[in-house]
Design a protein around this motif. Structure first.
Motif, short mmCIF file in Angstrom:
data_model
loop_
_atom_site.label_atom_id
_atom_site.label_comp_id
_atom_site.label_asym_id
_atom_site.label_seq_id
_atom_site.Cartn_x
_atom_site.Cartn_y
_atom_site.Cartn_z
N LEU A 96 0.83 -1.21 0.00
CA LEU A 96 0.00 0.00 0.00
C LEU A 96 0.86 1.26 0.00
CD1 LEU A 96 -2.93 -0.84 2.46
CD2 LEU A 96 -3.14 -0.24 0.04
N LEU A 97 1.90 1.27 0.81
CA LEU A 97 2.75 2.46 0.89
C LEU A 97 3.56 2.66 -0.38
CD1 LEU A 97 4.04 2.21 4.58
CD2 LEU A 97 2.22 3.66 3.66
N ARG A 103 2.08 7.99 -7.22
CA ARG A 103 1.62 9.37 -7.14
C ARG A 103 1.78 9.86 -5.71
NH1 ARG A 103 0.05 13.21 -10.15
NH2 ARG A 103 -2.15 13.39 -9.60
N HIS A 104 2.01 11.13 -5.52
CA HIS A 104 2.05 11.67 -4.17
C HIS A 104 0.69 11.43 -3.52
CE1 HIS A 104 3.01 14.25 -0.81
NE2 HIS A 104 1.89 14.94 -1.02
N GLY A 105 0.70 10.81 -2.34
CA GLY A 105 -0.55 10.49 -1.67
C GLY A 105 -1.28 9.33 -2.30
N GLY A 106 -0.54 8.51 -3.06
CA GLY A 106 -1.15 7.42 -3.81
C GLY A 106 -1.91 6.40 -2.97
N THR A 107 -1.42 6.12 -1.77
CA THR A 107 -2.09 5.15 -0.90
C THR A 107 -3.52 5.59 -0.60
OG1 THR A 107 0.02 4.56 0.14
CG2 THR A 107 -2.00 3.96 1.32
N THR A 108 -3.67 6.83 -0.16
CA THR A 108 -4.99 7.35 0.17
C THR A 108 -5.87 7.46 -1.06
OG1 THR A 108 -4.08 8.59 2.03
CG2 THR A 108 -6.22 9.29 1.21
N GLN A 112 -9.46 5.60 -1.68
CA GLN A 112 -10.65 6.42 -1.95
C GLN A 112 -11.32 5.98 -3.26
OE1 GLN A 112 -8.84 10.31 -1.87
NE2 GLN A 112 -9.63 10.74 0.17
N LEU A 113 -10.52 5.69 -4.27
CA LEU A 113 -11.06 5.24 -5.55
C LEU A 113 -11.78 3.90 -5.40
CD1 LEU A 113 -8.08 6.20 -7.89
CD2 LEU A 113 -10.34 7.26 -7.88
N THR A 191 0.64 8.09 7.48
CA THR A 191 -0.25 7.11 6.84
C THR A 191 0.00 5.71 7.37
OG1 THR A 191 -0.37 8.44 4.82
CG2 THR A 191 -0.95 6.11 4.63
N GLU A 192 1.25 5.32 7.50
CA GLU A 192 1.56 3.97 7.98
C GLU A 192 1.05 3.76 9.39
OE1 GLU A 192 5.35 0.95 8.80
OE2 GLU A 192 5.66 2.84 7.71
#
Length: 214
Positions: A96-97, A103-108, A112-113, A191-192
């Motif tokens: 996930l990380l 992309r910057h902020g790709g995990t979130t 969300q998608l 995030t982690e």
């Protein structure tokens, strides 16, 4: 060729941001073309339709996440006695990380998608994911089921979707939750750290025994 690549990337970048913020249904192609500063013909040329664009946006993340997650689970099961639910869910943290490198902020954004796809009943996405990434999904479900053999398949279906809903809501609300935690408890989480907080909760929820009917 470089110009074509740049145009395609701009469309994907604009679309994923709008899809994550507004949802798939509420985001029009006109809004995407305006944000990407391209014309509608460019979207049609590169993707053909809005459905194909939605799939392409998710594929950027799934192509990285799915193989990496499957590899982590396979590595974990080389030592089966350690492959409990907490460890299985924890094995997904690294994949996930890694999406933050897409992309910057790709995990979130990715979570969300995924959440948007389920909330809005995007049936074509379910077909796309199961068709293109089904082997990875099956490996994950097998691993979870093997670690909670007392949970029947139908019940596991529901619990895994509850689990997805939990992580999607948590990450979608991460900024607000972080502000509350910092103000009320002096906590500062990245995030982690947030993902690690929710994993024991999810693992316990998936594995809790079914109550006997009275």
């Amino acid at each position: 060729m470089a110009s074509r690549t740049d145009t395609k990337t701009r469309i994907l970048d604009a679309a994923e941001k709008l899809f994550a913020e507004r949802g798939f249904s509420e985001t029009s192609l006109r809004l995407i073309t305006s944000k990407a500063e391209v014309n509608l013909a460019s979207v049609n040329y590169h993707f053909g339709s809005k459905k194909e664009l939605i799939r392409a946006v998710l594929a950027r993340y799934l192509d990285v996440f799915m193989p990496s997650a499957a590899a982590e689970i396979q590595r974990l099961f080389k030592n089966p006695e350690l492959a409990n639910l907490n460890e299985i869910f924890s094995s997904l943290i690294k994949p996930l990380l890694e999406l933050n490198q897409v992309r910057h902020g790709g995990t979130t954004i990715f979570l969300q998608l995924l959440g948007r796809g389920y909330i809005e009943s995007q049936g074509h996405l379910r077909w796309f994911i199961t068709t293109h990434y089904g082997q990875y999904l099956e490996a994950f479900v097998r691993a979870v089921s093997a670690s909670a053999p007392h949970i029947p398949p139908a019940e596991m279906f529901w619990r895994l979707h509850f689990t997805l809903g939990t992580i999607v809501f948590t990450m979608a609300s991460a900024d607000a939750l972080n502000e509350i935690a910092a103000a009320d408890y002096g906590e500062h989480n990245d995030t982690e750290a947030i993902i690690r907080k929710v994993i024991p909760y999810m693992a316990a929820g998936v594995s809790v025994p079914i109550l006997a009917k009275e």
